[in-house]
Design a protein around this motif. Sequence first.
Motif, PDB file in Angstrom:
ATOM      1  N   GLY A 130       0.794  -1.219   0.000  1.00 17.73           N
ATOM      2  CA  GLY A 130       0.000   0.000   0.000  1.00 17.73           C
ATOM      3  C   GLY A 130       0.827   1.269   0.000  1.00 17.73           C
ATOM      4  N   GLY A 131       2.156   1.136  -0.099  1.00 13.06           N
ATOM      5  CA  GLY A 131       3.025   2.307  -0.122  1.00 13.06           C
ATOM      6  C   GLY A 131       3.394   2.767   1.275  1.00 13.06           C
ATOM      7  N   GLY A 132       3.820   3.989   1.386  1.00  8.41           N
ATOM      8  CA  GLY A 132       4.228   4.532   2.676  1.00  8.41           C
ATOM      9  C   GLY A 132       5.717   4.417   2.898  1.00  8.41           C
ATOM     10  N   ILE A 133       6.142   4.811   4.089  1.00 10.82           N
ATOM     11  CA  ILE A 133       7.556   4.834   4.448  1.00 10.82           C
ATOM     12  C   ILE A 133       7.993   3.441   4.890  1.00 10.82           C
ATOM     13  CG2 ILE A 133       9.279   5.820   6.005  1.00 10.82           C
ATOM     14  CD1 ILE A 133       7.485   8.309   6.186  1.00 10.82           C
ATOM     15  N   PRO A 134       9.092   2.922   4.350  1.00 10.66           N
ATOM     16  CA  PRO A 134       9.564   1.599   4.782  1.00 10.66           C
ATOM     17  C   PRO A 134       9.934   1.587   6.260  1.00 10.66           C
ATOM     18  CG  PRO A 134      10.672   2.314   2.770  1.00 10.66           C
ATOM     19  CD  PRO A 134       9.937   3.500   3.294  1.00 10.66           C
ATOM     20  N   GLY A 135       9.775   0.440   6.863  1.00  9.10           N
ATOM     21  CA  GLY A 135      10.125   0.271   8.267  1.00  9.10           C
ATOM     22  C   GLY A 135       9.997  -1.190   8.645  1.00  9.10           C
ATOM     23  N   PRO A 136      10.129  -1.505   9.934  1.00  5.95           N
ATOM     24  CA  PRO A 136       9.930  -2.887  10.358  1.00  5.95           C
ATOM     25  C   PRO A 136       8.609  -3.441   9.833  1.00  5.95           C
ATOM     26  CG  PRO A 136      10.757  -1.573  12.168  1.00  5.95           C
ATOM     27  CD  PRO A 136      10.459  -0.608  11.060  1.00  5.95           C
ATOM     28  N   ARG A 137       8.654  -4.660   9.348  1.00 11.75           N
ATOM     29  CA  ARG A 137       7.521  -5.396   8.771  1.00 11.75           C
ATOM     30  C   ARG A 137       7.313  -5.115   7.284  1.00 11.75           C
ATOM     31  NH1 ARG A 137       5.576  -3.791  13.930  1.00 11.75           N
ATOM     32  NH2 ARG A 137       5.367  -5.559  15.359  1.00 11.75           N
ATOM     33  N   SER A 138       8.159  -4.270   6.680  1.00 12.93           N
ATOM     34  CA  SER A 138       8.009  -4.010   5.249  1.00 12.93           C
ATOM     35  C   SER A 138       8.093  -5.293   4.426  1.00 12.93           C
ATOM     36  CB  SER A 138       9.096  -3.038   4.763  1.00 12.93           C
ATOM     37  OG  SER A 138       8.897  -1.747   5.259  1.00 12.93           O
ATOM     38  N   ALA A 139       8.955  -6.232   4.859  1.00 13.82           N
ATOM     39  CA  ALA A 139       9.187  -7.444   4.066  1.00 13.82           C
ATOM     40  C   ALA A 139       7.983  -8.357   4.000  1.00 13.82           C
ATOM     41  CB  ALA A 139      10.390  -8.203   4.617  1.00 13.82           C
ATOM     42  N   SER A 140       6.968  -8.108   4.815  1.00 13.89           N
ATOM     43  CA  SER A 140       5.759  -8.931   4.718  1.00 13.89           C
ATOM     44  C   SER A 140       5.126  -8.815   3.338  1.00 13.89           C
ATOM     45  CB  SER A 140       4.750  -8.526   5.796  1.00 13.89           C
ATOM     46  OG  SER A 140       4.356  -7.171   5.635  1.00 13.89           O
ATOM     47  N   ALA A 141       5.317  -7.658   2.666  1.00 14.81           N
ATOM     48  CA  ALA A 141       4.788  -7.494   1.304  1.00 14.81           C
ATOM     49  C   ALA A 141       5.481  -8.454   0.346  1.00 14.81           C
ATOM     50  CB  ALA A 141       4.975  -6.048   0.846  1.00 14.81           C
TER      51      ALA A 141
END
Length: 489
Positions: A130-141
């Motif tokens: 869904g976009g947004g700023i990367p951070g912890p949990r980004s890799a779930s995508a």
Amino acid sequence: MSTKITADIGIIAAGPAGLCAAASAAEAGCSVVVFEKAAGPGGAANMGMGPFAVESRVQQRALVNLTKEEAFRKYMDYVHWQVDAQLVHDYIWKSGDTINWLEDMGVEFAGVMKNFPASEQTWHVVKPEGGGIPGPRSASAMNKVLHQYCLDNGVKFYFNTPAQKLVKTDDAVTGFIAVSLEGEEYEVEADAVIIATGGFGTNPEMIKQYCGYDMGKDIFTFNIPGIVGDGIKMAWEAGAGKSRMEMEKIAAPNLPGANLGQWPQATLFMQAGPLAVNKSGYRCCDESIMQNGSVGANIVDFQQDHVMYKITSDDMIKYYRRNGMDFPNEVFGGDPTIDFDANMARAEEEYPQLAFTAASLEELAEKIGIDADNLIDTVDRYNDMCDENYDDDFGKNRNYLHPLTGKKFYALEFRCNAYGSLGGIKINHNYEVITDDYKVIPGLYAAGTDVCDIYNGTYYYYFPGNTMGFAINSGRMAGENAADYVHEE
């Protein structure tokens, strides 16, 4: 009564290693089944940000010029060649192509980043869903794309159904038994089995027995449910040898959730300026070294009771507010000086044994429980060196010599944290599981954290994304090699 399932390849666990193994094996024309104890795919990688790679298209677009040859030499020099060199070579050589493979599947990367200034730009941070700023949990995508790709290629998944035991016919592994949470038993017959269960990072008994740490006392892990070493134990029961077993340690403020950005002020304590002292009140390192969290863990681990404290002050916070951080952080954005007092007050209220605020160094020492005279002498000496613009103790860069002065002083306890465990199952560079005397167990492969014996004692933080990178690449190669084995049968 058990349900019988037949497939070319059976995979135990659906984390990044298992998903990549399933995807590559399916691409090779194999029928694949995956059994996972959790309710969905991704495992511990759902908490991460992205994998390591060298010479990917993402790096090329960012004008990163680190080569595979340079990366391999840096890596092997770091570990003193006390790992499987062919395994490391194959991992690094595969890594860039694997990022391209993931992009072709539909995985989007926000960019390629460093973890800290002295690290390399190898961290392929996944663009959040869904976009947004990367951070912890980004890799779930990434894990969601991988899962869908596997489904599209005919892979069958059985969630909430952990494997219990490998099945052997003569010397070869020919399947496994799995039991669902509802008690339904599955008898899986497969020409090859791949174990990718994510290690033992939430098993206090294994951590104590094989690594020597008391979980929750001198090491703190992410406590991801289900990461208890069951795949390792199954492999051992089937005759697998034991590889080197370690924890993937980092030094971090011991506030629960600090590694996930739940305490904004914590990143300020990770800067080079705050003073690092041990339980006796003595300074114990060049604080700028702790930008490398894994080396920082070694520093903490060496101190009395495996604990260290980092101390800052209101004057130092004003300095950072005016001039910015020593180490801008690509993981946790924002300005940690904002609402610093309020955040520290909240931390001290919730965790008075971990976070400390005081109007004097004497009061701070009393709250922490360290020798006040030693602390005052340490701070006086440090401030004198700041005035002289020269660290005569540890040679810290002059740009990071910020005096510890002011009307308020703050401290956080630092301990060894761990992303998880490393190693357990002995393999060769083909990801074939081998015995202690290096004999291949036919039909049995393993990948990911269960076999990640490539750091020789200290996680290679200079190549950020390393463990996730190893997971996806080892899984992909294990799937390819297992498919070759099946086709040769």
